[in-house]
Scaffold this motif. Structure first.
Motif, mmCIF file in Angstrom:
data_model
loop_
_atom_site.group_PDB
_atom_site.id
_atom_site.type_symbol
_atom_site.label_atom_id
_atom_site.label_comp_id
_atom_site.label_asym_id
_atom_site.label_seq_id
_atom_site.Cartn_x
_atom_site.Cartn_y
_atom_site.Cartn_z
ATOM 1 N N GLU A 127 8.187 57.610 60.183
ATOM 2 C CA GLU A 127 9.585 57.770 60.581
ATOM 3 C C GLU A 127 10.250 56.401 60.716
ATOM 4 O O GLU A 127 9.578 55.375 60.757
ATOM 5 C CB GLU A 127 9.674 58.530 61.907
ATOM 6 N N GLY A 128 11.587 56.445 60.818
ATOM 7 C CA GLY A 128 12.311 55.196 60.997
ATOM 8 C C GLY A 128 13.819 55.344 61.008
ATOM 9 O O GLY A 128 14.536 54.348 60.983
ATOM 10 N N PHE A 129 14.317 56.596 61.048
ATOM 11 C CA PHE A 129 15.763 56.814 60.976
ATOM 12 C C PHE A 129 16.386 57.217 62.307
ATOM 13 O O PHE A 129 17.538 56.896 62.572
ATOM 14 C CB PHE A 129 16.081 57.908 59.947
ATOM 15 N N HIS A 130 15.638 57.951 63.151
ATOM 16 C CA HIS A 130 16.271 58.568 64.309
ATOM 17 C C HIS A 130 16.398 57.587 65.480
ATOM 18 O O HIS A 130 15.651 56.626 65.602
ATOM 19 C CB HIS A 130 15.492 59.806 64.759
ATOM 20 N N ALA A 131 17.367 57.883 66.332
ATOM 21 C CA ALA A 131 17.617 57.042 67.499
ATOM 22 C C ALA A 131 16.646 57.375 68.614
ATOM 23 O O ALA A 131 15.888 58.347 68.557
ATOM 24 C CB ALA A 131 19.064 57.226 67.975
ATOM 25 N N LYS A 132 16.675 56.579 69.651
ATOM 26 C CA LYS A 132 15.769 56.733 70.792
ATOM 27 C C LYS A 132 15.963 58.084 71.468
ATOM 28 O O LYS A 132 17.083 58.515 71.733
ATOM 29 C CB LYS A 132 16.040 55.606 71.797
ATOM 30 N N GLY A 133 14.852 58.772 71.709
ATOM 31 C CA GLY A 133 14.894 60.029 72.433
ATOM 32 C C GLY A 133 14.597 59.812 73.903
ATOM 33 O O GLY A 133 13.795 58.953 74.265
ATOM 34 N N THR A 134 15.232 60.605 74.755
ATOM 35 C CA THR A 134 15.080 60.411 76.202
ATOM 36 C C THR A 134 14.628 61.663 76.931
ATOM 37 O O THR A 134 14.510 61.653 78.146
ATOM 38 C CB THR A 134 16.408 59.941 76.821
ATOM 39 N N ASP A 135 14.416 62.774 76.205
ATOM 40 C CA ASP A 135 13.992 63.989 76.890
ATOM 41 C C ASP A 135 12.890 64.669 76.084
ATOM 42 O O ASP A 135 12.543 64.244 74.991
ATOM 43 C CB ASP A 135 15.173 64.943 77.093
ATOM 44 N N LEU A 154 6.900 66.313 65.224
ATOM 45 C CA LEU A 154 6.444 65.570 64.049
ATOM 46 C C LEU A 154 7.322 65.815 62.825
ATOM 47 O O LEU A 154 7.314 65.009 61.891
ATOM 48 C CB LEU A 154 4.997 65.937 63.726
ATOM 49 N N THR A 155 8.064 66.915 62.804
ATOM 50 C CA THR A 155 8.931 67.206 61.654
ATOM 51 C C THR A 155 10.413 66.988 61.957
ATOM 52 O O THR A 155 11.262 67.325 61.149
ATOM 53 C CB THR A 155 8.729 68.662 61.194
ATOM 54 N N LYS A 156 10.714 66.407 63.107
ATOM 55 C CA LYS A 156 12.116 66.293 63.523
ATOM 56 C C LYS A 156 12.955 65.471 62.566
ATOM 57 O O LYS A 156 14.105 65.805 62.256
ATOM 58 C CB LYS A 156 12.200 65.704 64.932
ATOM 59 N N GLU A 157 12.392 64.372 62.058
ATOM 60 C CA GLU A 157 13.186 63.499 61.192
ATOM 61 C C GLU A 157 13.417 64.124 59.824
ATOM 62 O O GLU A 157 14.506 64.028 59.267
ATOM 63 C CB GLU A 157 12.505 62.136 61.048
ATOM 64 N N ALA A 158 12.399 64.788 59.295
ATOM 65 C CA ALA A 158 12.558 65.465 58.007
ATOM 66 C C ALA A 158 13.580 66.587 58.114
ATOM 67 O O ALA A 158 14.382 66.802 57.189
ATOM 68 C CB ALA A 158 11.218 66.008 57.531
ATOM 69 N N ARG A 159 13.573 67.305 59.230
ATOM 70 C CA ARG A 159 14.533 68.396 59.411
ATOM 71 C C ARG A 159 15.938 67.880 59.628
ATOM 72 O O ARG A 159 16.922 68.534 59.275
ATOM 73 C CB ARG A 159 14.093 69.286 60.574
ATOM 74 N N ALA A 160 16.057 66.696 60.216
ATOM 75 C CA ALA A 160 17.385 66.136 60.490
ATOM 76 C C ALA A 160 17.977 65.398 59.286
ATOM 77 O O ALA A 160 19.174 65.465 59.034
ATOM 78 C CB ALA A 160 17.309 65.195 61.684
ATOM 79 N N PHE A 161 17.125 64.701 58.544
ATOM 80 C CA PHE A 161 17.612 63.847 57.458
ATOM 81 C C PHE A 161 17.179 64.304 56.068
ATOM 82 O O PHE A 161 17.607 63.720 55.078
ATOM 83 C CB PHE A 161 17.126 62.405 57.670
ATOM 84 N N GLY A 162 16.328 65.329 55.998
ATOM 85 C CA GLY A 162 15.867 65.803 54.706
ATOM 86 C C GLY A 162 14.651 65.038 54.218
ATOM 87 O O GLY A 162 14.255 64.020 54.770
ATOM 88 N N LYS A 163 14.039 65.561 53.157
ATOM 89 C CA LYS A 163 12.856 64.936 52.568
ATOM 90 C C LYS A 163 13.261 64.030 51.416
ATOM 91 O O LYS A 163 14.233 64.299 50.717
ATOM 92 C CB LYS A 163 11.894 66.019 52.058
#
Length: 267
Positions: free
Chosen positions: A112-120, A178-187
């Protein structure tokens, strides 16, 4: 259409789905005529965590580890492709060390490397490690008490390797994480999985149980933990259906009953 219960067993995790089984017509699969429609692509990504959840449950339990691998500034790869190649080199070194001592390596990982910092959420502690910065998440089997130190010593990224045990009560949350970034930004490539895993991963088991009558309801079996029912549109292989999910731990072997007796007087 006939009615059936689809029973999926993935390690401790059991999923039962009650629904109609469509008639299956055997035909040769033709070449794809065009790209996957946007609506279908969105739906596939939305449910991509389900296959991963079953795979994790079939292969990893509480003694195994969820790991986050980070890089220091001097060793940060330029892009995801380079990070993926570097992680594969690390995997080969780890596999080699385990092979020398006759131990098996099973793993699943994402880059991963696209999503911002998560806090919850249950994995919020990883937020500071992954704020729009290349990193890897993985689930690795543990074969002995020194495995974590071995992994940390072999990691060439220079950054921190965060570890926590697999929580079997959070398989679903872990797979979604583990799939959050793929679901948010696509494959990056159509048809590519949102995660990668070792060839040694075990497959979950699927069984179809035909139902002779319409009046059938799902009930929790004896010993079921975290039992929860659901009603969804095509979550695990049916159209419209209802189902339930639960954990079922193996029964502990009953120990021989013992008790103390007073000494009998001599005859």
């Amino acid at each position: 259409m006939s009615k059936a219960i689809k029973h999926i067993q993935a390690g401790l995790l059991h999923i039962e789905v009650l629904g109609s089984v469509p008639e299956r017509v055997k035909k040769r699969r033709s070449a794809r005529a065009g790209p996957t429609p946007p609506a279908q692509r969105f739906y596939n990504l939305k449910h991509s965590w389900q296959e991963l959840e079953l795979t994790i449950a079939a292969n990893f339990q509480g003694h195994d580890l969820v790991l986050t691998f980070t890089y220091d500034d001097g060793r940060l790869p330029p892009d995801k492709a380079a990070a993926g190649k570097q992680f594969q080199k690390f995997i080969r070194r780890l596999r080699g060390t385990r092979r020398k001592r006759g131990a098996e390596l099973r793993y699943i990982y994402v880059t991963e490397g696209f999503h911002a910092k998560g806090t919850d959420g249950p994995f919020a502690a990883d937020g500071a490690l992954e704020d729009k910065r290349l990193h890897h998440h993985g689930v690795f089997n543990v074969t002995g008490p020194g495995d974590l130190e071995e992994i940390r010593s072999l990691w060439p990224g220079g950054g921190y390797v965060r570890a926590e045990p697999v929580d079997v009560h959070y398989y679903r949350e872990l797979s979604k994480y583990l799939t959050k970034e793929a679901r948010a930004f696509g494959k990056p490539k159509p048809g590519e999985r949102t995660w990668r895993g070792s060839r040694t991963l075990k497959k979950y088991q699927v069984e179809y149980i035909e139902i002779p009558t319409e009046s059938v309801t799902l009930t929790p079996p004896f010993g079921a933990v975290d039992y929860a029912q659901f009603g969804e549109q095509n979550p695990y292989g049916y159209g419209v259906c209802v189902g339930a999910r639960y954990l079922l731990f193996p029964k502990a072997e009953a120990s021989a009953y013992s008790y103390s007796q007073g000494r009998r007087p001599p005859p």
